[in-house]
Design a protein around this motif. Sequence first.
Motif, mmCIF file in Angstrom:
data_model
loop_
_atom_site.group_PDB
_atom_site.id
_atom_site.type_symbol
_atom_site.label_atom_id
_atom_site.label_comp_id
_atom_site.label_asym_id
_atom_site.label_seq_id
_atom_site.Cartn_x
_atom_site.Cartn_y
_atom_site.Cartn_z
ATOM 1 N N LEU A 88 0.827 -1.199 0.000
ATOM 2 C CA LEU A 88 0.000 0.000 0.000
ATOM 3 C C LEU A 88 0.867 1.258 0.000
ATOM 4 C CD1 LEU A 88 -2.685 1.540 0.268
ATOM 5 C CD2 LEU A 88 -2.545 1.173 2.753
ATOM 6 N N MET A 89 1.925 1.270 0.802
ATOM 7 C CA MET A 89 2.786 2.448 0.863
ATOM 8 C C MET A 89 3.472 2.708 -0.475
ATOM 9 S SD MET A 89 4.425 2.660 4.707
ATOM 10 C CE MET A 89 5.302 1.111 4.681
ATOM 11 N N THR A 90 3.888 1.652 -1.174
ATOM 12 C CA THR A 90 4.500 1.867 -2.492
ATOM 13 C C THR A 90 3.485 2.464 -3.458
ATOM 14 O OG1 THR A 90 3.997 -0.361 -3.369
ATOM 15 C CG2 THR A 90 6.064 -0.089 -2.131
ATOM 16 N N GLN A 91 2.240 2.023 -3.366
ATOM 17 C CA GLN A 91 1.215 2.537 -4.267
ATOM 18 C C GLN A 91 0.844 3.982 -3.955
ATOM 19 O OE1 GLN A 91 -1.745 -0.500 -3.649
ATOM 20 N NE2 GLN A 91 -0.908 -1.843 -5.234
ATOM 21 N N LEU A 92 0.810 4.333 -2.673
ATOM 22 C CA LEU A 92 0.489 5.702 -2.286
ATOM 23 C C LEU A 92 1.568 6.679 -2.749
ATOM 24 C CD1 LEU A 92 -0.792 5.182 1.382
ATOM 25 C CD2 LEU A 92 -2.167 5.875 -0.588
ATOM 26 N N ALA A 93 2.825 6.259 -2.662
ATOM 27 C CA ALA A 93 3.929 7.175 -2.931
ATOM 28 C C ALA A 93 4.396 7.183 -4.379
ATOM 29 C CB ALA A 93 5.114 6.822 -2.028
ATOM 30 N N SER A 94 4.144 6.108 -5.113
ATOM 31 C CA SER A 94 4.742 5.926 -6.441
ATOM 32 C C SER A 94 4.637 7.124 -7.376
ATOM 33 C CB SER A 94 4.149 4.685 -7.120
ATOM 34 O OG SER A 94 4.666 3.519 -6.537
ATOM 35 N N PRO A 95 3.486 7.819 -7.474
ATOM 36 C CA PRO A 95 3.411 8.935 -8.428
ATOM 37 C C PRO A 95 4.415 10.049 -8.158
ATOM 38 C CG PRO A 95 1.213 8.274 -7.707
ATOM 39 C CD PRO A 95 2.187 7.570 -6.828
ATOM 40 N N GLN A 96 4.913 10.156 -6.943
ATOM 41 C CA GLN A 96 5.809 11.242 -6.574
ATOM 42 C C GLN A 96 7.275 10.821 -6.450
ATOM 43 O OE1 GLN A 96 5.072 14.503 -6.188
ATOM 44 N NE2 GLN A 96 2.987 14.078 -6.863
ATOM 45 N N LEU A 97 7.574 9.560 -6.622
ATOM 46 C CA LEU A 97 8.917 9.082 -6.341
ATOM 47 C C LEU A 97 9.880 9.349 -7.493
ATOM 48 C CD1 LEU A 97 8.186 5.677 -4.563
ATOM 49 C CD2 LEU A 97 8.561 7.946 -3.549
ATOM 50 N N GLU A 98 11.086 9.746 -7.139
ATOM 51 C CA GLU A 98 12.149 9.923 -8.111
ATOM 52 C C GLU A 98 12.585 8.549 -8.621
ATOM 53 O OE1 GLU A 98 15.269 12.356 -6.525
ATOM 54 O OE2 GLU A 98 13.898 14.026 -6.081
ATOM 55 N N PRO A 99 13.254 8.484 -9.789
ATOM 56 C CA PRO A 99 13.546 7.177 -10.413
ATOM 57 C C PRO A 99 14.214 6.153 -9.503
ATOM 58 C CG PRO A 99 13.978 8.932 -11.967
ATOM 59 C CD PRO A 99 13.632 9.610 -10.667
ATOM 60 N N LEU A 100 15.246 6.536 -8.750
ATOM 61 C CA LEU A 100 15.926 5.565 -7.894
ATOM 62 C C LEU A 100 14.995 5.029 -6.811
ATOM 63 C CD1 LEU A 100 19.483 7.116 -7.351
ATOM 64 C CD2 LEU A 100 18.928 5.035 -8.608
ATOM 65 N N VAL A 101 14.260 5.930 -6.191
ATOM 66 C CA VAL A 101 13.344 5.517 -5.131
ATOM 67 C C VAL A 101 12.182 4.727 -5.727
ATOM 68 C CG1 VAL A 101 11.982 6.273 -3.148
ATOM 69 C CG2 VAL A 101 14.007 7.572 -3.830
ATOM 70 N N GLY A 102 11.702 5.155 -6.888
ATOM 71 C CA GLY A 102 10.607 4.451 -7.540
ATOM 72 C C GLY A 102 10.984 3.034 -7.936
ATOM 73 N N SER A 103 12.216 2.836 -8.411
ATOM 74 C CA SER A 103 12.673 1.493 -8.763
ATOM 75 C C SER A 103 12.729 0.596 -7.535
ATOM 76 C CB SER A 103 14.058 1.557 -9.423
ATOM 77 O OG SER A 103 13.997 2.214 -10.662
#
Length: 245
Positions: A88-103
Amino acid sequence: MTDMALTDTDTVMDTDTVTDRTHGDKPPKFCPPKMLRLTMVVLVAASVGVIGGWGLAVVPRSDAGHTRNSADVGFLQAMTTHHHQAVLMTQLASPQLEPLVGSLAMSIQTNQLIQVGQMQGWLQLWGDPVQPTESSMSWMGEEVADPGHMHGMADQSELDTLGSAVGRDANVLFLQLMLRHHHGGIDMATAAARIAGTDEVRALASTMVVDETREMEYMASLLDGFGATPLPETHHSPRQHSHPN
């Protein structure tokens, strides 16, 4: 006995991804796996769960090394809930994450969905409920009636803040919450690796400890790159646990 299901939980992170911070200010390079569509991940998780559960179902119950106990069941139930919040936390944050953090977030989501399918498959084939029917941490000798109070779990206000955060704030808060979440998960998995009755559950728990420790090291380096520090621990580390049976 087969350990086929456990191979899919192998870490997706090379140990070389965490580099010496004295060599530069940029966060270390992270090499993610192929980006999997969420629907494919769910299908893989389900199939892994069935295969893994079948492997446990055919183990002779006369072998003391393969007899499940309340720690096996309680750990799988509690960690399923724990993993769901990480996803759930990955889904909540994903739209705002920079590439390294998003990966990194995609890697965590993929691994934990696969493990959820595996754990639920074992519980279903054992005839045990996916959700705990008593204290979610009684298998560790602790009384936690609210699953939201398990080790490392974020509360609703923190999840709401994560969902509304943007830019640097979203990246920092995601890393902080996931670091704390992983720390709690490692507490639980360390206990299960010691007191679970089946070899397979102990092995899965041990794999979680290794994988999440590496992810924590990488998250700490990313957080340092943002000039931020981890959150203080809100849950005590588990004491030496005795089998609650």
